[in-house]
Motif scaffolding. Sequence first.
Motif, PDB file in Angstrom:
ATOM      1  N   VAL A   1       7.832  11.087  -1.300  1.00  0.00           N
ATOM      2  CA  VAL A   1       6.964  11.035  -0.124  1.00  0.00           C
ATOM      3  C   VAL A   1       7.853  11.188   1.094  1.00  0.00           C
ATOM      4  O   VAL A   1       8.914  10.551   1.187  1.00  0.00           O
ATOM      5  CB  VAL A   1       6.182   9.706  -0.064  1.00  0.00           C
ATOM      6  CG1 VAL A   1       5.304   9.659   1.183  1.00  0.00           C
ATOM      7  CG2 VAL A   1       5.339   9.531  -1.314  1.00  0.00           C
TER       8      VAL A   1
ATOM      9  N   ASP B   1       3.332   7.590   8.986  1.00  0.00           N
ATOM     10  CA  ASP B   1       1.903   7.715   9.278  1.00  0.00           C
ATOM     11  C   ASP B   1       1.090   6.695   8.476  1.00  0.00           C
ATOM     12  O   ASP B   1       0.199   6.031   9.021  1.00  0.00           O
ATOM     13  CB  ASP B   1       1.438   9.129   8.963  1.00  0.00           C
ATOM     14  CG  ASP B   1      -0.028   9.338   9.303  1.00  0.00           C
ATOM     15  OD1 ASP B   1      -0.405   9.101  10.466  1.00  0.00           O
ATOM     16  OD2 ASP B   1      -0.802   9.721   8.399  1.00  0.00           O
ATOM     17  N   LEU B   2       1.413   6.568   7.190  1.00  0.00           N
ATOM     18  CA  LEU B   2       0.712   5.585   6.356  1.00  0.00           C
ATOM     19  C   LEU B   2       0.908   4.166   6.881  1.00  0.00           C
ATOM     20  O   LEU B   2      -0.033   3.370   6.939  1.00  0.00           O
ATOM     21  CB  LEU B   2       1.221   5.671   4.917  1.00  0.00           C
ATOM     22  CG  LEU B   2       0.679   6.788   4.038  1.00  0.00           C
ATOM     23  CD1 LEU B   2       1.485   6.860   2.741  1.00  0.00           C
ATOM     24  CD2 LEU B   2      -0.799   6.554   3.730  1.00  0.00           C
TER      25      LEU B   2
ATOM     26  N   ARG C   1      -1.078   3.511  10.110  1.00  0.00           N
ATOM     27  CA  ARG C   1      -2.520   3.364   9.847  1.00  0.00           C
ATOM     28  C   ARG C   1      -2.827   2.025   9.188  1.00  0.00           C
ATOM     29  O   ARG C   1      -3.810   1.368   9.519  1.00  0.00           O
ATOM     30  CB  ARG C   1      -3.009   4.515   8.982  1.00  0.00           C
ATOM     31  CG  ARG C   1      -3.245   5.803   9.764  1.00  0.00           C
ATOM     32  CD  ARG C   1      -3.964   6.831   8.937  1.00  0.00           C
ATOM     33  NE  ARG C   1      -3.073   7.435   7.936  1.00  0.00           N
ATOM     34  CZ  ARG C   1      -3.502   8.031   6.842  1.00  0.00           C
ATOM     35  NH1 ARG C   1      -4.789   8.065   6.566  1.00  0.00           N
ATOM     36  NH2 ARG C   1      -2.643   8.597   6.006  1.00  0.00           N
ATOM     37  N   ARG C   2      -1.973   1.626   8.219  1.00  0.00           N
ATOM     38  CA  ARG C   2      -2.219   0.353   7.541  1.00  0.00           C
ATOM     39  C   ARG C   2      -2.066  -0.823   8.488  1.00  0.00           C
ATOM     40  O   ARG C   2      -2.866  -1.778   8.458  1.00  0.00           O
ATOM     41  CB  ARG C   2      -1.236   0.203   6.362  1.00  0.00           C
ATOM     42  CG  ARG C   2      -1.411  -1.106   5.576  1.00  0.00           C
ATOM     43  CD  ARG C   2      -2.812  -1.242   5.062  1.00  0.00           C
ATOM     44  NE  ARG C   2      -2.992  -2.477   4.311  1.00  0.00           N
ATOM     45  CZ  ARG C   2      -4.143  -3.102   4.172  1.00  0.00           C
ATOM     46  NH1 ARG C   2      -5.241  -2.613   4.761  1.00  0.00           N
ATOM     47  NH2 ARG C   2      -4.218  -4.201   3.466  1.00  0.00           N
TER      48      ARG C   2
ATOM     49  N   GLN D   1       0.826  -1.204   0.000  1.00  0.00           N
ATOM     50  CA  GLN D   1       0.000   0.000   0.000  1.00  0.00           C
ATOM     51  C   GLN D   1       0.863   1.257   0.000  1.00  0.00           C
ATOM     52  O   GLN D   1       0.548   2.238  -0.681  1.00  0.00           O
ATOM     53  CB  GLN D   1      -0.934   0.007   1.203  1.00  0.00           C
ATOM     54  CG  GLN D   1      -1.942   1.147   1.149  1.00  0.00           C
ATOM     55  CD  GLN D   1      -2.899   1.133   2.314  1.00  0.00           C
ATOM     56  OE1 GLN D   1      -2.544   1.524   3.409  1.00  0.00           O
ATOM     57  NE2 GLN D   1      -4.124   0.682   2.071  1.00  0.00           N
ATOM     58  N   LEU D   2       1.978   1.223   0.720  1.00  0.00           N
ATOM     59  CA  LEU D   2       2.881   2.367   0.715  1.00  0.00           C
ATOM     60  C   LEU D   2       3.431   2.617  -0.688  1.00  0.00           C
ATOM     61  O   LEU D   2       3.486   3.761  -1.160  1.00  0.00           O
ATOM     62  CB  LEU D   2       4.040   2.138   1.683  1.00  0.00           C
ATOM     63  CG  LEU D   2       3.861   2.650   3.123  1.00  0.00           C
ATOM     64  CD1 LEU D   2       2.748   1.882   3.833  1.00  0.00           C
ATOM     65  CD2 LEU D   2       5.165   2.515   3.902  1.00  0.00           C
TER      66      LEU D   2
ATOM     67  N   GLY E   1       5.364  11.104   6.367  1.00  0.00           N
ATOM     68  CA  GLY E   1       4.162  10.608   5.694  1.00  0.00           C
ATOM     69  C   GLY E   1       4.152   9.100   5.589  1.00  0.00           C
ATOM     70  O   GLY E   1       3.105   8.454   5.776  1.00  0.00           O
ATOM     71  N   LEU E   2       5.312   8.505   5.302  1.00  0.00           N
ATOM     72  CA  LEU E   2       5.390   7.044   5.202  1.00  0.00           C
ATOM     73  C   LEU E   2       5.136   6.386   6.556  1.00  0.00           C
ATOM     74  O   LEU E   2       4.457   5.356   6.645  1.00  0.00           O
ATOM     75  CB  LEU E   2       6.768   6.642   4.671  1.00  0.00           C
ATOM     76  CG  LEU E   2       7.033   6.944   3.193  1.00  0.00           C
ATOM     77  CD1 LEU E   2       8.491   6.690   2.856  1.00  0.00           C
ATOM     78  CD2 LEU E   2       6.120   6.105   2.304  1.00  0.00           C
TER      79      LEU E   2
ATOM     80  N   SER F   1       1.302   9.268  -6.095  1.00  0.00           N
ATOM     81  CA  SER F   1       1.679  10.641  -5.743  1.00  0.00           C
ATOM     82  C   SER F   1       2.582  11.263  -6.801  1.00  0.00           C
ATOM     83  O   SER F   1       2.694  12.486  -6.887  1.00  0.00           O
ATOM     84  CB  SER F   1       2.382  10.673  -4.386  1.00  0.00           C
ATOM     85  OG  SER F   1       3.639  10.025  -4.466  1.00  0.00           O
TER      86      SER F   1
ATOM     87  N   VAL G   1       0.809   4.236  -2.897  1.00  0.00           N
ATOM     88  CA  VAL G   1       0.668   5.668  -2.634  1.00  0.00           C
ATOM     89  C   VAL G   1       1.818   6.434  -3.268  1.00  0.00           C
ATOM     90  O   VAL G   1       1.629   7.504  -3.866  1.00  0.00           O
ATOM     91  CB  VAL G   1       0.618   5.928  -1.118  1.00  0.00           C
ATOM     92  CG1 VAL G   1       0.710   7.424  -0.822  1.00  0.00           C
ATOM     93  CG2 VAL G   1      -0.667   5.363  -0.530  1.00  0.00           C
TER      94      VAL G   1
END
Length: 456
Positions: free
Chosen positions: A175, A182-183, A186-187, A163-164, A179-180, A171, A167
Motif C-alpha cells: 500500500v 489518506d486512509l 479519513r479514519r 483499520q489501516l 494511500g495510507l 489488499s 486494508v
Amino acid sequence: MTSRTPREPRLRLVPQTPTQRAAAGRRASAGRRAPTPPKGVAPQDELARRARAILADAVRLAHWAERTGTSPDAAAERAADELGLTPTQVREHWGRARLAGLVEHSAASAPVRAGWRLRAWDRDDTAALRGWVALFDAWSLARPAPPDADPGTLADVVAAVPQLLSVMQLSDGPVTGAGLIDLLRRRISELRADRDPAERDAAERDTAEVVRLLGWALDTLSSVGALTLHARSHHPERARLTELGSWAMWTKLEHICIAAQSPAGNIEQSAVAMLRGCANLTPGPARAEYRAWLAVRPSGPAVTELLNAARGEDALIRGLAFEALRVVGAPALPAIRAAADEPVLRPYALLWLADHEEGDPRDHTDSAHGVLTRAEETWLWVDTASAAHEHGADRVLLDHVDAAPQPSVVELVNEIRTCGHPRTVQVLLALAAAHPDPAVAKRVRRAAFQVHTGGA
C-alpha cells in the motif's frame, strides 16, 4: 461440593481455576475445527520460526533474567556485557520480553519469574506465536512515541491503525504511503466526528502531525516484524504486511466475521453493552464476541473500558469483563495488577493473574487453591451469587451454593455475614426464599436480618 448441573450453564458465575479451564479448553478444542488460512499464508511451523527469530534476543534476555534472578531494569550494564548487547538494546528487548508475556511483570528489584511461553518456547509453536501476537497487539508500547506529539492526535492514530492494517491485509499487496495517509486522515475524521461532529475536519488541519505519527507507527510495526517498510526521506513510500502480520490480521478479521454473523453482533457496542449481549451465550460463542470486539480496538483503551465495566454494580458484567480480559492476555497484565488493589476487583484480578501465570493449561495440572484467602473467596461467592439472583433463577442460585468454599450452608451463612459485601442482605434473602429446607431458610433469614440491623 460438586455441581448438580452436568451440562455447561449459560450463566457462568464463578471464575474457573486454571485446572478447570484446562479441562474446558481441551473439550472445546476437541469439538471445533480451526478456520483454514487463505492461500499464501505460511504454515504454522514456519510462522513460529519467524516469531522465534524476531524475539530471539528478548528470549535470551528473559532466560538471563530468570537464571540470575535479576531484572535488566536494575542491571542493564551487566546484562549487556554478558549477552553482547548494548544497554539500549537490553532495555528494548526487555520491554519486548514483558510485552510478549515471556516473564512476569514485576518491579525492577523483584526476582524475575519465567512465564509459560518462555518455558514452552522451543518446543511449542503455539507459545511462540502467542508471544509474538501479544507483542503485535501491544505495538504502540514497543517503541516510545515522539515526546512532543500531541496526545489527542497520538491517541487517534493508535486507534486508527487497526483499520489501516486490515486494508493492507485485504489488499494482498503493498500500500502506498499516500494511500495510507489518506486512509489515516479519513479514519481519524470518523473517530473525531463520533465524539463531536464539529471535529470532523480537524484531521485536515493537522496533516503534518498525522503524517509524522504515521511514520512512527509504521516504524514501530516494522520493528516488531508486522510489516516491511520502504521509505523515502522521512515519509513512508509503501508498506506491506509480513507473513506474520498478514496471518495475525487474517485471524483478527476471521474473528470479526464470525462474530458479525452471530445473533449478538456486538462489535460496535460499548464494553458494558457488549458484555450484556454475551450474557446469554455459552463460553465458546462469547469468546468469539470478545475477540471480535477486541480486534477492532487498541488493547490499552479496550482494557481500560473492560475494567471500568467491571467496576460497576452488576456482578454479572464484572465476571464477564474478566472473561474478556482473559482473551486480551499479556497486554492487560499491568492494568490488572493495579486493579488487584481495588477491593471490588481484587478476587477477580487475583484469579486472572493466577490463570495468566499458570499459562497454557496443557502444561499444568495444579489447582489454584490458595490464590484467594477464605474471606476473599466468600466475598467472591456473594458477588457471583448476586449475579445469579439478578439474572438467573432460584435453581441457579441453589446450584451456586455448591461452588461455595464452605462445606455446609451453615458455615457459608456464618462467613457471609462478615464478608462486607454491599449486597449481602439481598443475597441472603434470595437464598432463604429459594431454599427448600424450612429450617435452613429460617436460619438464613435470621442472618439477613442481623446483617441488616448490624447485630451479631
